[in-house]
Design a protein around this motif. Structure first.
Motif, PDB file in Angstrom:
ATOM      1  N   PRO A   1       0.847  -1.204   0.000  1.00 51.25           N
ATOM      2  CA  PRO A   1       0.000   0.000   0.000  1.00 51.25           C
ATOM      3  C   PRO A   1       0.878   1.249   0.000  1.00 51.25           C
ATOM      4  CG  PRO A   1      -0.776  -1.577   1.630  1.00 51.25           C
ATOM      5  CD  PRO A   1       0.529  -2.112   1.116  1.00 51.25           C
ATOM      6  N   VAL A   2       0.424   2.302  -0.656  1.00 53.65           N
ATOM      7  CA  VAL A   2       1.256   3.490  -0.867  1.00 53.65           C
ATOM      8  C   VAL A   2       0.744   4.654  -0.034  1.00 53.65           C
ATOM      9  CG1 VAL A   2       2.124   5.144  -2.568  1.00 53.65           C
ATOM     10  CG2 VAL A   2       1.803   2.732  -3.202  1.00 53.65           C
ATOM     11  N   GLN A   3       1.690   5.355   0.592  1.00 54.19           N
ATOM     12  CA  GLN A   3       1.387   6.598   1.316  1.00 54.19           C
ATOM     13  C   GLN A   3       2.205   7.712   0.669  1.00 54.19           C
ATOM     14  OE1 GLN A   3       1.750   6.392   5.617  1.00 54.19           O
ATOM     15  NE2 GLN A   3       2.423   8.522   5.721  1.00 54.19           N
ATOM     16  N   ILE A   4       1.543   8.625  -0.038  1.00 51.63           N
ATOM     17  CA  ILE A   4       2.223   9.712  -0.737  1.00 51.63           C
ATOM     18  C   ILE A   4       2.205  10.961   0.135  1.00 51.63           C
ATOM     19  CG2 ILE A   4       2.159  11.228  -2.751  1.00 51.63           C
ATOM     20  CD1 ILE A   4       1.033   8.935  -4.360  1.00 51.63           C
ATOM     21  N   GLU A   5       3.373  11.570   0.316  1.00 53.53           N
ATOM     22  CA  GLU A   5       3.492  12.788   1.099  1.00 53.53           C
ATOM     23  C   GLU A   5       4.175  13.855   0.253  1.00 53.53           C
ATOM     24  OE1 GLU A   5       5.176  12.273   4.929  1.00 53.53           O
ATOM     25  OE2 GLU A   5       3.950  10.511   5.427  1.00 53.53           O
ATOM     26  N   VAL A   6       3.576  15.048   0.218  1.00 54.85           N
ATOM     27  CA  VAL A   6       4.114  16.171  -0.544  1.00 54.85           C
ATOM     28  C   VAL A   6       4.965  17.016   0.388  1.00 54.85           C
ATOM     29  CG1 VAL A   6       3.550  18.154  -1.987  1.00 54.85           C
ATOM     30  CG2 VAL A   6       2.052  16.150  -2.000  1.00 54.85           C
ATOM     31  N   ILE A   7       6.220  17.275  -0.003  1.00 59.73           N
ATOM     32  CA  ILE A   7       7.155  18.002   0.851  1.00 59.73           C
ATOM     33  C   ILE A   7       7.794  19.149   0.083  1.00 59.73           C
ATOM     34  CG2 ILE A   7       7.650  15.963   2.259  1.00 59.73           C
ATOM     35  CD1 ILE A   7      10.266  15.637   0.760  1.00 59.73           C
ATOM     36  N   THR A   8       8.403  20.077   0.825  1.00 57.57           N
ATOM     37  CA  THR A   8       9.087  21.218   0.227  1.00 57.57           C
ATOM     38  C   THR A   8      10.523  20.841  -0.120  1.00 57.57           C
ATOM     39  OG1 THR A   8       9.871  22.051   2.349  1.00 57.57           O
ATOM     40  CG2 THR A   8       7.680  22.764   1.623  1.00 57.57           C
ATOM     41  N   SER A   9      11.200  21.759  -0.813  1.00 58.36           N
ATOM     42  CA  SER A   9      12.603  21.511  -1.160  1.00 58.36           C
ATOM     43  C   SER A   9      13.466  21.416   0.094  1.00 58.36           C
ATOM     44  CB  SER A   9      13.124  22.615  -2.085  1.00 58.36           C
ATOM     45  OG  SER A   9      13.003  23.882  -1.464  1.00 58.36           O
ATOM     46  N   GLU A  10      13.160  22.218   1.118  1.00 64.92           N
ATOM     47  CA  GLU A  10      13.949  22.157   2.354  1.00 64.92           C
ATOM     48  C   GLU A  10      13.734  20.827   3.063  1.00 64.92           C
ATOM     49  OE1 GLU A  10      14.507  24.681   6.489  1.00 64.92           O
ATOM     50  OE2 GLU A  10      14.184  25.728   4.596  1.00 64.92           O
ATOM     51  N   GLN A  11      12.512  20.336   3.045  1.00 67.27           N
ATOM     52  CA  GLN A  11      12.252  19.025   3.634  1.00 67.27           C
ATOM     53  C   GLN A  11      12.944  17.919   2.838  1.00 67.27           C
ATOM     54  OE1 GLN A  11       7.940  19.536   3.541  1.00 67.27           O
ATOM     55  NE2 GLN A  11       7.850  19.357   5.778  1.00 67.27           N
ATOM     56  N   MET A  12      13.050  18.105   1.518  1.00 62.10           N
ATOM     57  CA  MET A  12      13.781  17.139   0.712  1.00 62.10           C
ATOM     58  C   MET A  12      15.265  17.143   1.081  1.00 62.10           C
ATOM     59  SD  MET A  12      13.608  14.781  -1.613  1.00 62.10           S
ATOM     60  CE  MET A  12      12.104  14.974  -2.569  1.00 62.10           C
ATOM     61  N   LEU A  13      15.837  18.339   1.318  1.00 60.34           N
ATOM     62  CA  LEU A  13      17.222  18.430   1.765  1.00 60.34           C
ATOM     63  C   LEU A  13      17.400  17.754   3.120  1.00 60.34           C
ATOM     64  CD1 LEU A  13      18.049  22.107   0.742  1.00 60.34           C
ATOM     65  CD2 LEU A  13      19.268  20.083  -0.051  1.00 60.34           C
ATOM     66  N   ASP A  14      16.425  17.917   3.989  1.00 57.43           N
ATOM     67  CA  ASP A  14      16.489  17.274   5.298  1.00 57.43           C
ATOM     68  C   ASP A  14      16.444  15.756   5.157  1.00 57.43           C
ATOM     69  OD1 ASP A  14      16.419  17.547   8.266  1.00 57.43           O
ATOM     70  OD2 ASP A  14      14.494  16.536   8.025  1.00 57.43           O
ATOM     71  N   ALA A  15      15.637  15.267   4.203  1.00 59.64           N
ATOM     72  CA  ALA A  15      15.589  13.825   3.947  1.00 59.64           C
ATOM     73  C   ALA A  15      16.930  13.325   3.414  1.00 59.64           C
ATOM     74  CB  ALA A  15      14.472  13.498   2.961  1.00 59.64           C
TER      75      ALA A  15
END
Length: 523
Positions: A50-64
């Motif tokens: 099952p898929v859980q899609i989460e939309v994030i910002t560029s800063e959150q992507m950098l944090d990831a």
């Protein structure tokens, strides 16, 4: 048999596309996801979590990026350092960001950036939420070595446990253990021995009972504490006792962090648990290191097939298809060996090319294909063959089994002998009938993790003397460890072990000792 999941000829064309511009909203994402899911499951036969899609910002992507892509992670200074590094490059325009990050968990978490256009959101859902997701769920390495059901709960426990340790024992004491464990995490995985796959859902309960367990468990190493001898022991019986103790310690041991966690005499319970956390997270990532080309190839092949079918069904516009093809061709671009941009073989390019070639061999084989791949040539079951490959191979074996002469010619592959004693390189094999097998075998070896990472094992513990931990690096390719890095890592090992550590460089073919490093006990 033909793949029954391939739809019959004559596609039903949609009256209107799913979207027409770059802007997106959650309703459009839902419609796109549903359309992709129908194609992925009904036509490609993908089997996904099952898929859980989460939309994030560029800063959150950098944090990831900084926290190795995991949604929940304990605090450590190295993550902040990595965040600052990537942020600096991104702000200066020297580095782009990934369009998505996908987590091997159940449910499968797929992060997508809010800055993406609707076409790119469609692409990354097909790529990550279905391509990577299918590979995670079905590949044998992930099934054997990871626990997708328990990883999120365990990461939550690990984050809370590290925070509590910092409150109780101090940030510096916790950092000292984590720094040492991080330095050894590449040597904290089970490569060959098949211990029971960690059930991360049970780790929290086990951790709570750890202190009571340790207090009631006897550690063999403490047998070596000097005691007054009333009579001189029999040397033969003493040697037999030491041999038995070493057997109980499980030597030789490939997993350095495992042995330290279980056997280091001076570690406290909370320190052992921190080492265990690092070890289990390292094991979680180990299959990904062995399947990068296959994993990315699977996801790229799936997104290409899905996007093409969406276009054929009239669900995306010509403009969206052109935007997709521009991104796709950039991802699978492979510079030539003499191109300044060349940095090795692009895993996306090779994986996608091989999987597309398997589809061609199954549906439209040449005589050459029938000679080299008689089992699959003309089978008309391309997706069945690919699903079998995705489930049962890793990069090394996949190349050895499925790399075709056509792909070797397409990438202009050749094998080079690099002998430092000679003034020039020698081309040993090229993409012809004679050199095909050698090129394929040579490329397969490039993906063999045992050739890319040092083979270091714990081989002995000096139980009667200073409790020195003895490691052995078995040299298979003539390349010794870099001395400065080696000594730094050994210092971290000594920090955790509590006593001196010795490393022997040993020729794997002759068992001859080539070099010795030794680091004393921490002060």
């Amino acid at each position: 048999m033909p793949d029954t999941l391939i739809p019959a000829a004559g596609l039903e064309i949609a009256a209107t596309p799913l979207f027409t511009g770059p802007n997106w909203d959650f309703t459009a994402l839902r419609h796109v996801y549903d359309a992709i899911e129908r194609i992925a499951q009904d036509e490609l036969g993908l089997d996904v979590y099952p898929v859980q899609i989460e939309v994030i910002t560029s800063e959150q992507m950098l944090d990831a990026y900084a926290s190795v892509g995991l949604p929940l992670m304990y605090k450590h200074w190295s993550f902040g350092k990595r965040f600052a590094f990537h942020e600096n490059l991104y702000r200066k325009g020297l580095q782009g960001l990934a369009y998505e990050i996908v987590i091997n968990s159940n449910p499968c978490i797929c992060y997508i950036m809010e800055e993406n256009s609707m076409t790119m959101q469609t692409l990354v859902i097909a790529h990550a939420a279905f391509g990577h997701n299918h590979f995670f769920k079905n590949n044998y390495l992930f099934r054997q070595w990871t626990d997708a059901n328990g990883i999120l709960d365990y990461l939550s426990f690990a984050r809370d446990y590290v925070s509590k340790c910092e409150e109780r024992h101090g940030v510096e004491a916790v950092e000292r253990v984590l720094d040492a464990a991080h330095a050894l995490r590449d040597h904290g995985v089970n490569r060959y021995s098949h211990r029971t796959r960690p059930n991360l859902a049970e780790e929290r309960a086990r951790a709570e009972a750890w202190r009571e367990h340790e207090q009631s468990t006897y550690n063999d190493l403490w047998r070596t504490v000097p005691v007054p001898d009333k009579e001189k022991p029999d040397p033969s019986s003493e040697q037999a006792r030491l041999t038995e103790i070493k057997r109980d310690l499980g030597l030789p041991e490939e997993n350095l962090l495992y042995l330290i966690e279980k056997r280091a005499p001076r570690l406290e319970d909370w320190q052992r648990e921190l080492i265990r956390i690092v070890r289990l997270v390292s094991q979680y990532f180990y299959p990904q290191k062995q399947t990068q080309m296959m994993n990315e190839g699977c996801a790229t092949f799936c997104h290409y097939e899905i996007m093409r079918r969406l276009h054929d069904k009239g669900l995306i516009t010509e403009g969206s298809m052109l935007e997709f093809l521009h991104s796709h061709s950039s991802v699978v671009f492979q510079p030539d060996f003499d191109d300044p941009r060349f940095g090795g073989i692009n895993p996306y390019a090779l994986g996608f090319a091989m999987m597309s070639d398997i589809k061609r061999i199954c549906t439209d084989p040449s005589e050459e294909d029938r000679e080299w791949f008689p089992d699959i040539a003309g089978s008309n079951d391309p997706y069945g063959v690919l699903r079998h490959a995705w489930a049962n191979y890793r990069d090394e074996s996949f190349v050895l089994q499925y790399l075709s002469p056509r792909i070797i010619r397409h990438f202009r592959m050749f094998e080079v002998s690099d002998d430092s004693s000679k003034p020039a390189l020698r081309v040993e094999a090229i993409h012809d009938d004679v050199g095909y097998r050698r090129v394929r075998s040579g490329l397969s070896r490039q993906y063999d993790l045992s050739r890319r990472e040092p083979d270091i094992q714990v081989v002995d513990v000096d139980l009667t003397g200073d409790r020195c931990l003895v490691l052995a690096h078995y040299v298979h390719n003539g390349v010794l460890l870099e001395e400065k890095t080696c000594r730094a890592v050994l210092r971290h090992t000594a920090t955790l072990w509590g006593y001196s550590v010795k490393l022997l460089e040993i020729d794997a073919t002759t068992d001859k000792a080539l070099k010795t490093y030794e680091v004393g006990a921490p002060g």
